[in-house]
Write an enzyme that holds these catalytic residues in place. Sequence first.
Site, PDB file in Angstrom:
ATOM      1  N   HIS A   6      10.146   9.684  -4.805  1.00 17.11           N
ATOM      2  CA  HIS A   6       8.485  10.406  -4.444  1.00 17.11           C
ATOM      3  C   HIS A   6       7.766   9.305  -3.979  1.00 17.11           C
ATOM      4  CE1 HIS A   6       8.534  13.930  -7.132  1.00 17.11           C
ATOM      5  NE2 HIS A   6       9.679  13.376  -7.595  1.00 17.11           N
ATOM      6  N   GLU A  19       8.723   6.086  -7.565  1.00 17.35           N
ATOM      7  CA  GLU A  19       7.546   6.322  -6.683  1.00 17.35           C
ATOM      8  C   GLU A  19       7.728   5.096  -5.676  1.00 17.35           C
ATOM      9  OE1 GLU A  19       5.178   8.504  -6.333  1.00 17.35           O
ATOM     10  OE2 GLU A  19       5.527   9.582  -8.126  1.00 17.35           O
TER      11      GLU A  19
END
Length: 404
Positions: free
Chosen positions: A286, A361
């Site tokens: 992500h 992330e």
Amino acid sequence: IINLVHKAVVSTQSTGTDGHTTHQDIIVSPEKFSETEDLLENLQFQFLMVVENVQRLIEEEQLLTGLPLSPGSFSYDSYHTLTQINSHLDSLAVKYSDKAETFNLSSGTTYEGRGIQVIRITNDISANDSTSKPVIWIDGGIHAREWVSPATVMFIIDSLLGEEDQEIPAQLRDELLNKYQFVLGPVINPDGYEYTKYDRLWRKTRKPSGCQYNYQNWFGGCYFKLCYGSDPNRNWECHFAESGVSGDPCSLVYPGYQPFDQPCTNIVKDYLYQQKEKLVLYMSYHSYFQLFLTPVGYSIKAIPPHTQHHITVGEAFVTAVQGRHNMTYTAKRVAELYEASGGSTDWVYEALGVVDSYGVELRDTGEQGFELKPDQIRPTGEENVAGLLAIIDNLYDNKNPTNK
């Protein structure tokens, strides 16, 4: 402030600890900027302008996106369309026919009729026993606007096959592909990714989800407007809709009406379930905030029994990533960022029993956010190849061979 921000905000991203949000990124429309600034000052909220003109970043990014590619070429100095990504996967399968094959996950198509294309990479791929090897699954693009996610998965693919031969030494590549089969899906929300051509900050799927605020008019239509899409990373059947979600179908974190009612999550779920006895690692990429996220996300009070192992893997990942470009990532449980139920990593961890189930992330920490500039693609990929190798070196199944 809730009403004002609802009207002004295009997108949000938050982070915090102990399940409480301490930081919120918001995008404010130009006509609401002064009003929002005055309100935040009156409420004595601390705030900082990080990007003055998000639209300019989007326009600069689009100039380099989807440029024509010569057959067999692929670059990491620009972002690519879904067609270009899938074409590159197919070209790799032809070039490395002894160790790569592409296919669409077989249990259906997305709402808009697209297949979810993946590539399977292992040595002697045509051998009967190649499908018996332990499976490492890697996906990207579950949230449509996070463009550096598919790009990073593509860089990992090229590194595993030696296209980016400086990242994984040839001997190590051979050892990995002898031991494991890697299955990688760069874009598992293809409808959403395609829609970012028209709405760059689109996050969700594209299946109609209901009326805004669930308000219908007398005629059965929507009183306000029809909403599209659900959050595909809130749509998994693990404490579904318990935390970190909204009941408003127009919300960025609307989880759907029920688990797996989004075709893309249902398709991926079916494949992972078929592989559950062989699956030893699940990775989902992500952006943004430079984090390594471990289970679980649905509650800050839920402490997984494998927490110490997750801490060890997180430390190894952070060290390896920092050693590549001196970039700092932070390891934490998802719920320490914010509570969010129905996530893919939690489902894989709890429903399939895969100890090593993680999210990453990627870059950056908010300066460019979702519109990460193309010159950041390659270094992001390079450091995350290093991080992935560290994870594989610390897999629970390697240390506990009787686990499966």
